[in-house]
Scaffold this motif. Structure first.
Motif, PDB file in Angstrom:
ATOM      1  N   THR A 281       0.833  -1.206   0.000  1.00 17.81           N
ATOM      2  CA  THR A 281       0.000   0.000   0.000  1.00 17.81           C
ATOM      3  C   THR A 281       0.864   1.251   0.000  1.00 17.81           C
ATOM      4  O   THR A 281       0.599   2.207  -0.740  1.00 17.81           O
ATOM      5  CB  THR A 281      -0.924   0.010   1.243  1.00 17.81           C
ATOM      6  N   THR A 282       1.923   1.243   0.823  1.00 25.26           N
ATOM      7  CA  THR A 282       2.808   2.408   0.888  1.00 25.26           C
ATOM      8  C   THR A 282       3.534   2.605  -0.437  1.00 25.26           C
ATOM      9  O   THR A 282       3.640   3.728  -0.937  1.00 25.26           O
ATOM     10  CB  THR A 282       3.843   2.244   2.023  1.00 25.26           C
TER      11      THR A 282
ATOM     12  N   LYS B  44       2.563   1.669  -3.395  1.00 22.66           N
ATOM     13  CA  LYS B  44       1.580   2.133  -4.391  1.00 22.66           C
ATOM     14  C   LYS B  44       1.286   3.617  -4.221  1.00 22.66           C
ATOM     15  O   LYS B  44       1.059   4.331  -5.196  1.00 22.66           O
ATOM     16  CB  LYS B  44       0.277   1.332  -4.280  1.00 22.66           C
ATOM     17  N   SER B  45       1.281   4.084  -2.964  1.00 22.02           N
ATOM     18  CA  SER B  45       0.991   5.504  -2.734  1.00 22.02           C
ATOM     19  C   SER B  45       2.162   6.374  -3.200  1.00 22.02           C
ATOM     20  O   SER B  45       1.985   7.507  -3.635  1.00 22.02           O
ATOM     21  CB  SER B  45       0.656   5.773  -1.267  1.00 22.02           C
TER      22      SER B  45
ATOM     23  N   PRO C 190       2.412   4.809  -7.974  1.00 22.76           N
ATOM     24  CA  PRO C 190       1.262   3.984  -8.381  1.00 22.76           C
ATOM     25  C   PRO C 190       1.523   3.125  -9.610  1.00 22.76           C
ATOM     26  O   PRO C 190       0.875   2.095  -9.781  1.00 22.76           O
ATOM     27  CB  PRO C 190       0.175   5.023  -8.691  1.00 22.76           C
TER      28      PRO C 190
END
Ligand code: MG
Ligand code: ZN
Length: 220
Positions: free
Chosen positions: A181-182, A184-185, A188
């Motif tokens: 998640t990190t 991807k943030s 992306p």
């Protein structure tokens, strides 16, 4: 970053030569990958597994960057692949003039793919453009899932992120979901490839992605 301002003349000089490396590689239709990671993340092991998967398909060479020694270059040569060792003599990253001297020693007309193993370092390796087609990073499970928080730059610069040593997930407290998640943030577009060079898990997806990148240059 103020750090970049301080080093601006050095980076300008580096980028000029990197651009000339870029033109040379493009002319020879060679895809160059700059592989970055911490010391001990499994760069050489991943390179050896990647070579094994691609050596029948492409002509490959490796440029090994290390502060000292030629241990890694010897491992690559033992696999039957040309390897040029660069010893940076204390500098903790590769620069474009070092890459140029290695390129001058390689048979570029015969090659399809050059893997540059950068010096083990998560910080300044990201700031030096070498003329490569892509920077890719490896983060190994034992290093911990917090690295994207601590070293966002390398995750932002990478065109793909490999999580190595995933066979060790059961013994380390690594939150893969939080890590992904990190990442991807921060970036992306970068695909994330969990791999184990030891068991071969995940290698197919990584190799498929890489093949598409190499072919784009080879058949351009
Ligand atoms: Mg190595
Ligand atoms: Zn450095």
């Amino acid at each position: 970053m103020t750090h970049i301002d301080i080093n601006k003349p050095i980076l300008d000089k580096n980028d000029k030569l990197a651009q000339s490396n870029r033109e040379l590689l493009q002319e020879k239709k060679v895809f160059a990958l700059d592989l970055m990671a911490s010391p001990g993340a499994g760069k050489t092991t991943t390179i050896l597994a990647t070579i094994e998967a691609l050596k029948d398909r492409y002509k490959i060479a490796v440029i090994e960057g290390d502060i000292a020694s030629n241990v890694d270059a010897l491992k690559i040569k033992a696999a039957g692949i040309p390897a040029i060792q660069i010893n940076t003599g204390g500098i903790c990253h590769l620069e474009s003039d070092m890459i140029r001297s290695a390129l001058d020693q390689l048979p570029l007309d015969e090659l399809d793919f050059i893997i540059i193993e950068n010096v083990g370092n998560l910080v300044c390796t990201t700031e030096f453009y070498l003329g490569e087609d892509a920077k890719v990073m490896i983060l190994s499970v034992p290093e911990g899932d917090d690295k994207p928080h601590k070293y966002p730059g390398i995750f932002q610069t990478s065109k793909a992120v490999l999580i190595s040593k995933i066979d060790t997930l059961p013994v380390f407290d690594f939150d893969r979901e939080d890590f992904e998640t990190t990442v991807k943030s921060l970036n992306p577009k970068a695909p994330i490839f969990p791999v184990s060079a030891k068991t071969g898990e995940g290698m197919e997806e990584w190799i498929d992605w890489l093949t598409a990148q190499i072919d784009k240059v080879k058949f351009a």
